[in-house]
Design a protein around this motif. Structure first.
Motif, PDB file in Angstrom:
ATOM      1  N   ALA A 255      27.365 -30.011 -16.614  1.00 16.20           N
ATOM      2  CA  ALA A 255      26.371 -28.968 -16.339  1.00 16.20           C
ATOM      3  C   ALA A 255      26.665 -28.188 -15.060  1.00 16.20           C
ATOM      4  O   ALA A 255      26.363 -26.978 -14.998  1.00 16.20           O
ATOM      5  CB  ALA A 255      24.979 -29.593 -16.260  1.00 16.20           C
ATOM      6  N   LEU A 256      27.222 -28.814 -14.029  1.00 14.39           N
ATOM      7  CA  LEU A 256      27.507 -28.070 -12.796  1.00 14.39           C
ATOM      8  C   LEU A 256      28.529 -26.954 -13.028  1.00 14.39           C
ATOM      9  O   LEU A 256      28.293 -25.810 -12.602  1.00 14.39           O
ATOM     10  CB  LEU A 256      27.982 -29.031 -11.700  1.00 14.39           C
ATOM     11  N   PRO A 257      29.662 -27.228 -13.699  1.00 11.39           N
ATOM     12  CA  PRO A 257      30.575 -26.102 -13.988  1.00 11.39           C
ATOM     13  C   PRO A 257      29.926 -25.018 -14.844  1.00 11.39           C
ATOM     14  O   PRO A 257      30.212 -23.824 -14.668  1.00 11.39           O
ATOM     15  CB  PRO A 257      31.734 -26.776 -14.718  1.00 11.39           C
ATOM     16  N   LEU A 348      36.526 -31.665 -10.021  1.00  9.31           N
ATOM     17  CA  LEU A 348      35.192 -31.072 -10.108  1.00  9.31           C
ATOM     18  C   LEU A 348      34.921 -30.183  -8.893  1.00  9.31           C
ATOM     19  O   LEU A 348      34.371 -29.080  -9.031  1.00  9.31           O
ATOM     20  CB  LEU A 348      34.139 -32.177 -10.208  1.00  9.31           C
ATOM     21  N   VAL A 349      35.314 -30.642  -7.708  1.00  5.77           N
ATOM     22  CA  VAL A 349      35.152 -29.831  -6.498  1.00  5.77           C
ATOM     23  C   VAL A 349      35.880 -28.502  -6.656  1.00  5.77           C
ATOM     24  O   VAL A 349      35.360 -27.433  -6.302  1.00  5.77           O
ATOM     25  CB  VAL A 349      35.671 -30.596  -5.257  1.00  5.77           C
ATOM     26  N   GLU A 350      37.088 -28.566  -7.203  1.00  5.59           N
ATOM     27  CA  GLU A 350      37.879 -27.355  -7.424  1.00  5.59           C
ATOM     28  C   GLU A 350      37.193 -26.435  -8.429  1.00  5.59           C
ATOM     29  O   GLU A 350      37.097 -25.210  -8.216  1.00  5.59           O
ATOM     30  CB  GLU A 350      39.265 -27.750  -7.925  1.00  5.59           C
ATOM     31  N   ARG A 351      36.708 -26.983  -9.529  1.00  6.28           N
ATOM     32  CA  ARG A 351      36.062 -26.179 -10.574  1.00  6.28           C
ATOM     33  C   ARG A 351      34.785 -25.511 -10.065  1.00  6.28           C
ATOM     34  O   ARG A 351      34.396 -24.446 -10.552  1.00  6.28           O
ATOM     35  CB  ARG A 351      35.751 -27.050 -11.785  1.00  6.28           C
ATOM     36  N   ALA A 404      43.788 -31.909   1.766  1.00  3.70           N
ATOM     37  CA  ALA A 404      43.500 -31.375   0.423  1.00  3.70           C
ATOM     38  C   ALA A 404      42.967 -29.944   0.459  1.00  3.70           C
ATOM     39  O   ALA A 404      42.831 -29.309  -0.592  1.00  3.70           O
ATOM     40  CB  ALA A 404      42.490 -32.279  -0.288  1.00  3.70           C
ATOM     41  N   LEU A 405      42.669 -29.411   1.653  1.00  2.96           N
ATOM     42  CA  LEU A 405      42.038 -28.094   1.742  1.00  2.96           C
ATOM     43  C   LEU A 405      43.072 -26.977   1.762  1.00  2.96           C
ATOM     44  O   LEU A 405      44.154 -27.123   2.338  1.00  2.96           O
ATOM     45  CB  LEU A 405      41.179 -28.009   3.013  1.00  2.96           C
TER      46      LEU A 405
END
Length: 409
Positions: A255-257, A348-351, A404-405
């Motif tokens: 649901a978040l994406p 998920l963070v990326e999406r 990772a940033l």
């Protein structure tokens, strides 16, 4: 076998450990999928409240006029409105809110907003209950972190009033009895807790949630993911939290994406709310770890918003802990449709588009060193599955997260 003999036998490993204790939250009712202008008056009447004081995010009120609508719907039970403009909880703001509760003889606080506003009202209720009228009187009520067994609260009085919360973010603050405030915005937060300090009733209104700015919604959603993952991976897990956490990750991972793709999608907002509801099952009841603990320190010492702390830290904390709880992490990975939990969360963070906002904060190892130095003594870090005994352990997690940033924009 006699009962006495049975006590000598060790139970098989069930849901992460043979002995489990779980204190159920004191939320009496959850209403989901109903507009708050309908649900709140019904709940206020059901609870028998005579004087309901409304606390609302000032920016939300400007966008929606929700306070005016709720005031009309509450009729004679409406005791007035307090518009909150600050994301920082200071002692002065707490004392002002407590004064408003006393001044109108409120017997219920109706809170429409995000986690900071919910925590502000918890502090105000604590102040009213303990007759706090000056900031110095808060000190004896703070949590104690001395000794073993986790933090201890000196607060024993039953709250004089409770909260009905309409959350507009996904942090889950309404489910927790923990709160805090600081002497000034840039000062470290001091923590407080008391039984039944969290919400008595929660109303999830997805139509109202559509008005929450998308970056705030998505970052607070990562906070909910953090609650679910660290609840499942707890050193003292609970069967209910495992089941709820897995369900939360399945909902939030999809649901978040969808919310990022279609911010006006009410069904996606509703699914996120139900995911946050499940993820919050263990808040304050199941021990979490370094993502939460370092996140508290990052927020206080480096000014990073809580949702973004989860986006930054959780993948690196999972990698750090993998050697000691790979079986628990496998449950998280499966719920997110992946083979590895850290990779799934990072994806998920990326999406959700949260890496660039983190990069734009221009965090550096030097800036995060005070966080690492404070970490081994933090009460949440101390319950991390893999012990963090020195600053170098925490620094390894923080440096991994920074690598990772992407470059700042």
């Amino acid at each position: 076998m006699t009962p006495a003999e049975s006590h000598d036998r060790q139970l098989p490993d069930l849901a992460g450990g043979p002995v489990q204790r779980f204190d159920y939250p004191a939320v009496g009712r959850v209403t989901a999928g109903v507009p708050c202008v309908e649900a709140v008056p019904e709940e206020v009447e059901r609870l028998g409240a005579r004087r309901a004081l409304l606390f609302v995010s000032a920016s939300l009120e400007r966008r929606t006029g929700i306070a005016e609508a709720l005031g009309r719907a509450l009729g004679a039970r409406y005791a007035g409105m307090v518009a909150s403009q600050s994301a920082h909880i200071t002692d002065a703001i707490v004392l002002e809110a407590a004064g408003r509760l006393r001044g109108c003889d409120a017997d219920l606080a109706v809170v429409v907003g995000g986690g900071a506003l919910v925590d502000t009202v918890k502090m105000a209720v604590l102040a009213v209950t303990h007759e706090v009228r000056e900031a110095s009187q808060l000190a004896p009520l703070r949590l104690s972190f001395e000794g073993e067994g986790g933090p201890k609260s000196p607060c024993r009085l039953e709250p004089r009033l409770r909260q009905l919360v309409v959350p507009t973010t996904l942090t889950g603050a309404e489910w927790s009895d923990l709160t805090g405030s600081a002497e000034r915005p840039e000062a470290p937060k001091r923590y407080y807790s008391a039984q039944r300090l969290g919400a008595l009733s929660v109303v999830y209104d997805p139509w109202l949630a559509v008005h929450t700015p998308l970056p705030l919604w998505l970052s607070s959603g990562m906070r909910a993911v953090d609650h679910a993952v660290e609840g499942i991976c707890s050193v003292a897990p609970a069967a209910l939290m495992e089941a709820a956490g897995v369900g939360a990750l399945r909902l939030l991972g999809q649901a978040l994406p969808r919310c990022r793709e279609a911010p006006e999608d009410v069904a996606a907002r509703a699914a996120c709310q139900r995911g946050a509801w499940l993820a919050a099952t263990g808040m304050g009841r199941v021990r979490v770890g370094a993502s939460h603990g370092l996140g508290h320190l990052l927020a206080g010492l480096a000014g990073v918003p809580h949702g973004l702390t989860s986006a930054l830290l959780l993948p690196s904390v999972l990698r750090f802990n993998r050697a000691v709880n790979a079986d628990r992490q496998a449950l998280c990975a499966e719920a997110l449709g992946a083979e590895d939990a850290a990779d799934a969360v990072a994806s998920l963070v990326e999406r959700l588009g949260l890496r660039q906002p983190l990069a734009d904060l221009r965090l550096s190892a030097e800036r995060l060193r005070p966080v690492a130095e404070a970490a081994p003594g933090h009460f949440l870090v101390r319950s991390n599955p893999r012990p963090i005994r020195q600053a170098a352990d925490a620094m390894a997690i923080l440096e991994d997260a920074l690598r990772a940033l992407p470059p700042p924009a």
